[in-house]
Design an enzyme around this catalytic site. Structure first.
Site, PDB file in Angstrom:
ATOM      1  N   GLY A  86      84.680  88.620  -2.828  1.00 53.00           N
ATOM      2  CA  GLY A  86      85.983  87.930  -2.924  1.00 53.00           C
ATOM      3  C   GLY A  86      87.189  88.465  -3.604  1.00 53.00           C
ATOM      4  O   GLY A  86      88.077  88.133  -3.564  1.00 53.00           O
ATOM      5  N   ASP A  87      86.851  89.742  -4.336  1.00 55.09           N
ATOM      6  CA  ASP A  87      88.181  90.634  -4.949  1.00 55.09           C
ATOM      7  C   ASP A  87      87.887  91.928  -5.123  1.00 55.09           C
ATOM      8  O   ASP A  87      87.974  92.543  -6.416  1.00 55.09           O
ATOM      9  CB  ASP A  87      88.144  89.901  -6.442  1.00 55.09           C
ATOM     10  CG  ASP A  87      89.498  90.066  -7.253  1.00 55.09           C
ATOM     11  OD1 ASP A  87      90.434  90.490  -6.288  1.00 55.09           O
ATOM     12  OD2 ASP A  87      89.511  90.024  -8.147  1.00 55.09           O
ATOM     13  N   LEU A  88      87.426  92.438  -3.902  1.00 56.15           N
ATOM     14  CA  LEU A  88      87.500  94.148  -3.897  1.00 56.15           C
ATOM     15  C   LEU A  88      88.661  94.587  -3.944  1.00 56.15           C
ATOM     16  O   LEU A  88      89.802  94.572  -3.334  1.00 56.15           O
ATOM     17  CB  LEU A  88      86.657  94.467  -2.401  1.00 56.15           C
ATOM     18  CG  LEU A  88      85.059  94.489  -2.281  1.00 56.15           C
ATOM     19  CD1 LEU A  88      85.090  95.157  -0.855  1.00 56.15           C
ATOM     20  CD2 LEU A  88      84.506  95.255  -3.405  1.00 56.15           C
TER      21      LEU A  88
END
Length: 211
Positions: A86-88
């Site tokens: 979700g937050d690469l």
């Protein structure tokens, strides 16, 4: 949720969770997470040094390939156990003594099967997939989109959408369907991979197993 998800991971390219506590070392009411130490800060830090023209020992095309492969391998593993990161982004990829990648920060992660909808987008602006903006839709393919921008940044030495006001990135990627321009420093084989991974249609993006 971060500890719950992180505690269920075990992969060499994912930072190891050693433990957690509801109080800190001085017994103050401050929740604390203890993780494996990565000596070379983050990929963001290394890329910033490279953009400034500062030589980084051993950070060559081979090491870049190892980082790309390590990320794909770790993400294949996460998706196989239905975890969406979700937050690469480069700031959430730590680098160890050997310049190997270690994915960290599971604060935006969640368990997911096929497609989920979320009323409030999460992630970091330039790396958020267009379908998140247009349909509030989350699937494993949003991580693939973020991965494409990371690979782009590694080889282009440019942050994605760096010339666009952050408030306009959503319109640029989801409505205009625009992507960052390739530079001559991005080899053809990576251009092809990146183009597939940031396709406007998430169904056309490859899985990490395919990558």
């Amino acid at each position: 949720p971060e500890v719950t998800i992180h505690s269920q991971t075990n992969h060499p390219a994912i930072i190891k969770l050693i433990g957690c506590s509801s109080v800190d070392f001085k017994n103050r009411n401050r929740p604390m997470i203890i993780m494996e130490y990565a000596n070379n800060a983050s990929l963001f830090h290394i890329l910033e040094l490279e953009k400034e023209g500062k030589a980084i020992p051993f950070f060559n095309d081979t090491k870049k390939l190892i980082i790309v492969y390590g990320l794909a391998s770790a993400m294949k593993y996460l998706h196989s156990i239905n975890i969406l990161h979700g937050d690469l982004k480069p700031g959430n990829i730590l680098i160890d003594d050997f310049l190997f990648p270690k994915i960290c920060d599971f604060g935006s992660s969640r368990f997911i099967s096929e497609k989920n909808h979320c009323s409030k987008p999460f992630g970091t602006l330039p790396y958020i997939a267009p379908e998140v903006w247009s349909q509030s839709e989350y699937s494993k393919k949003v991580d693939v989109y973020s991965f494409a921008l990371i690979v782009y940044e590694i080889f282009s030495q440019k942050a994605p959408f760096q010339d666009i006001n952050l408030t306009k990135v959503m319109f640029h990627s989801s409505v205009l369907k625009k992507r960052p321009d390739f530079t001559k420093t991005v080899p053809k084989v990576y251009r092809e991979l990146i183009s597939k991974c940031w396709d406007q249609d998430p169904e056309k993006r490859p899985s990490f197993e395919c990558i």
